[in-house]
Design an enzyme around this catalytic site. Structure first.
Site, mmCIF file in Angstrom:
data_model
loop_
_atom_site.group_PDB
_atom_site.id
_atom_site.type_symbol
_atom_site.label_atom_id
_atom_site.label_comp_id
_atom_site.label_asym_id
_atom_site.label_seq_id
_atom_site.Cartn_x
_atom_site.Cartn_y
_atom_site.Cartn_z
ATOM 1 C CB ALA A 66 -32.543 28.290 28.262
ATOM 2 N N GLY A 111 -37.061 25.687 28.074
ATOM 3 C CA GLY A 111 -37.536 26.752 28.967
ATOM 4 C C GLY A 111 -38.867 27.336 28.543
ATOM 5 C CD GLU A 134 -34.713 21.118 28.517
ATOM 6 O OE1 GLU A 134 -35.336 20.113 28.122
ATOM 7 O OE2 GLU A 134 -35.286 22.158 28.872
HETATM 8 N N1 COA Z 1 -31.333 29.487 21.909
HETATM 9 C C1 COA Z 1 -30.709 30.370 21.120
HETATM 10 N N2 COA Z 1 -31.047 30.597 19.848
HETATM 11 C C2 COA Z 1 -32.072 29.898 19.346
HETATM 12 C C3 COA Z 1 -32.790 28.965 20.117
HETATM 13 C C4 COA Z 1 -32.377 28.766 21.456
HETATM 14 N N3 COA Z 1 -33.005 27.925 22.278
HETATM 15 N N4 COA Z 1 -33.764 28.424 19.355
HETATM 16 C C5 COA Z 1 -33.668 29.008 18.152
HETATM 17 N N5 COA Z 1 -32.651 29.908 18.145
HETATM 18 C C6 COA Z 1 -32.210 30.765 17.040
HETATM 19 C C7 COA Z 1 -31.419 29.989 15.989
HETATM 20 O O1 COA Z 1 -30.073 29.847 16.388
HETATM 21 C C8 COA Z 1 -31.593 30.889 14.802
HETATM 22 O O2 COA Z 1 -30.733 31.996 14.929
HETATM 23 P P1 COA Z 1 -29.869 32.518 13.642
HETATM 24 O O3 COA Z 1 -30.920 32.884 12.620
HETATM 25 O O4 COA Z 1 -29.117 33.686 14.173
HETATM 26 O O5 COA Z 1 -29.037 31.359 13.216
HETATM 27 C C9 COA Z 1 -33.026 31.413 14.968
HETATM 28 O O6 COA Z 1 -33.327 31.264 16.342
HETATM 29 C C10 COA Z 1 -34.043 30.650 14.153
HETATM 30 O O7 COA Z 1 -33.937 29.275 14.495
HETATM 31 P P2 COA Z 1 -33.776 28.102 13.425
HETATM 32 O O8 COA Z 1 -33.124 26.951 14.094
HETATM 33 O O9 COA Z 1 -33.125 28.633 12.183
HETATM 34 O O10 COA Z 1 -35.306 27.794 13.099
HETATM 35 P P3 COA Z 1 -35.929 26.417 12.603
HETATM 36 O O11 COA Z 1 -37.332 26.730 12.216
HETATM 37 O O12 COA Z 1 -35.038 25.797 11.553
HETATM 38 O O13 COA Z 1 -35.923 25.445 13.859
HETATM 39 C C11 COA Z 1 -36.294 24.894 16.184
HETATM 40 C C12 COA Z 1 -36.714 25.747 14.965
HETATM 41 C C13 COA Z 1 -37.068 25.390 17.375
HETATM 42 C C14 COA Z 1 -36.617 23.424 15.900
HETATM 43 C C15 COA Z 1 -34.771 25.045 16.393
HETATM 44 O O14 COA Z 1 -34.464 26.439 16.423
HETATM 45 C C16 COA Z 1 -34.291 24.448 17.691
HETATM 46 O O15 COA Z 1 -34.135 23.245 17.787
HETATM 47 N N6 COA Z 1 -34.018 25.313 18.706
HETATM 48 C C17 COA Z 1 -33.467 24.875 19.957
HETATM 49 C C18 COA Z 1 -34.547 24.227 20.811
HETATM 50 C C19 COA Z 1 -33.960 23.737 22.121
HETATM 51 O O16 COA Z 1 -33.123 22.852 22.168
HETATM 52 N N7 COA Z 1 -34.418 24.354 23.226
HETATM 53 C C20 COA Z 1 -34.033 23.966 24.528
HETATM 54 C C21 COA Z 1 -32.848 24.726 24.974
HETATM 55 S S1 COA Z 1 -32.370 24.201 26.593
#
Ligand code: COA
Length: 259
Positions: A66, A111, A134
């Site tokens: 999400a 999500g 989460e």
């Molecule tokens: N919601 C909003 N934005 C998100 C997102 C999410 N769930 N997951 C990734 N993004 C965004 C990042 O903020 C970043 O945006 P920016 O370039 O404007 O800063 C972009 O997507 C790229 O993500 P980034 O974190 O730089 O990539 P990464 O390869 O270093 O890491 C993940 C990848 C998936 C490990 C990391 O993005 C992450 O942990 N995301 C959240 C996962 C999560 O907790 N999901 C459950 C939500 S309830």
């Protein structure tokens, strides 16, 4: 149909739905969810659509969860409303009488994992990563993750993933039964197509009843075996049953009409 956050294309009865926010790793914001809802309605109502594939744009992510940017300021009421909305859309996918395959091309977190689990079958590429992180945010899954992860991989392993927020790779997801196949990125959509074409050659009403019976197993207060008896009876009243049985006896391929 006009969409802003997803793209769709229909080929030989298979609707390819691509979530298209690669710069945010295809995170599910409000608009993506509403587009997914509309696309699911299209699958239900458009007779030209026989099945659907959901995938993510770009090489890195299916859906990274999400949209966390939309979480700020959530209250008891708005948080519960958000979870209920997401659950309703994912339940509609799960209950679809036409099969959905999740083609998981990278991160399927939060999500994203929940969306994949609401589909009937999951196929992943080797770079796919699954998890329910989460608890890292002080939250729990809200779009069905606590329920469907247990249904798919069992309570012990599900609780471990839900409580540790660990990510698992595609091979581990395959071993646990969370995905049906792991294939190279080049083969991902072709494998989904192959499965959906095979399902598409069967009687559509029977396929819809199989999905309904499988979901009945997980529905409180429904006697799944009795539900199956009733749906078996329903199938006996279809033209497709007459055609399928006749075709077998006449040693020819059946021509199903979905009636
Ligand atoms: N919601 C909003 N934005 C998100 C997102 C999410 N769930 N997951 C990734 N993004 C965004 C990042 O903020 C970043 O945006 P920016 O370039 O404007 O800063 C972009 O997507 C790229 O993500 P980034 O974190 O730089 O990539 P990464 O390869 O270093 O890491 C993940 C990848 C998936 C490990 C990391 O993005 C992450 O942990 N995301 C959240 C996962 C999560 O907790 N999901 C459950 C939500 S309830």
């Amino acid at each position: 149909m006009a969409y802003t956050q997803i793209t769709t294309s229909l080929t030989e009865g298979i609707l390819l739905i691509t979530i298209n926010r690669p710069d945010k790793l295809n995170a599910l914001n409000y608009e993506v969810l509403e587009d997914l809802n509309k696309a699911t309605d299209e699958v239900y109502t458009n007779p030209e659509i026989k099945s659907a594939i959901i995938t993510g744009a770009g090489p890195k992510s299916f859906v990274a969860g999400a949209d966390i940017a939309e979480f700020k300021g959530l209250s008891v009421e708005t948080g519960a409303k958000l979870a209920a909305r997401g659950q309703a859309i994912f339940k509609k996918i799960e209950d679809s009488p036409k099969p959905f395959i999740a083609a998981v091309n990278g991160f399927a977190l939060g999500g994203g994992c929940e969306l994949a689990m609401s589909c009937h079958i999951r196929i992943a590429t080797p770079n796919a990563r699954f998890g329910q992180p989460e608890v890292n945010l002080g939250l729990i899954p809200g779009y069905g993750g606590t329920q469907r992860l247990i249904q798919l991989i069992g309570k012990g392993k599900a609780l471990e993933l839900l409580m540790t927020a660990d990510m698992i790779n595609a091979d581990e997801a395959l071993r646990l039964g969370l995905v049906n196949y792991v294939v190279s990125p080049d083969e991902l959509l072709a494998k989904a197509d192959e499965i959906l074409k095979k399902i598409g050659s069967k009687a559509p009403v029977a396929i819809a009843k199989v999905i309904a019976c499988a979901n009945a197993y997980f529905t409180d207060g429904v006697d799944g075996l009795q539900y199956e008896v009733d749906r078996f009876g329903d199938c006996c009243a279809t033209e497709d049953f007459q055609e399928g049985a006749s075709a077998f006896l006449e040693k020819r391929a059946a021509q199903f009409k979905g009636k």
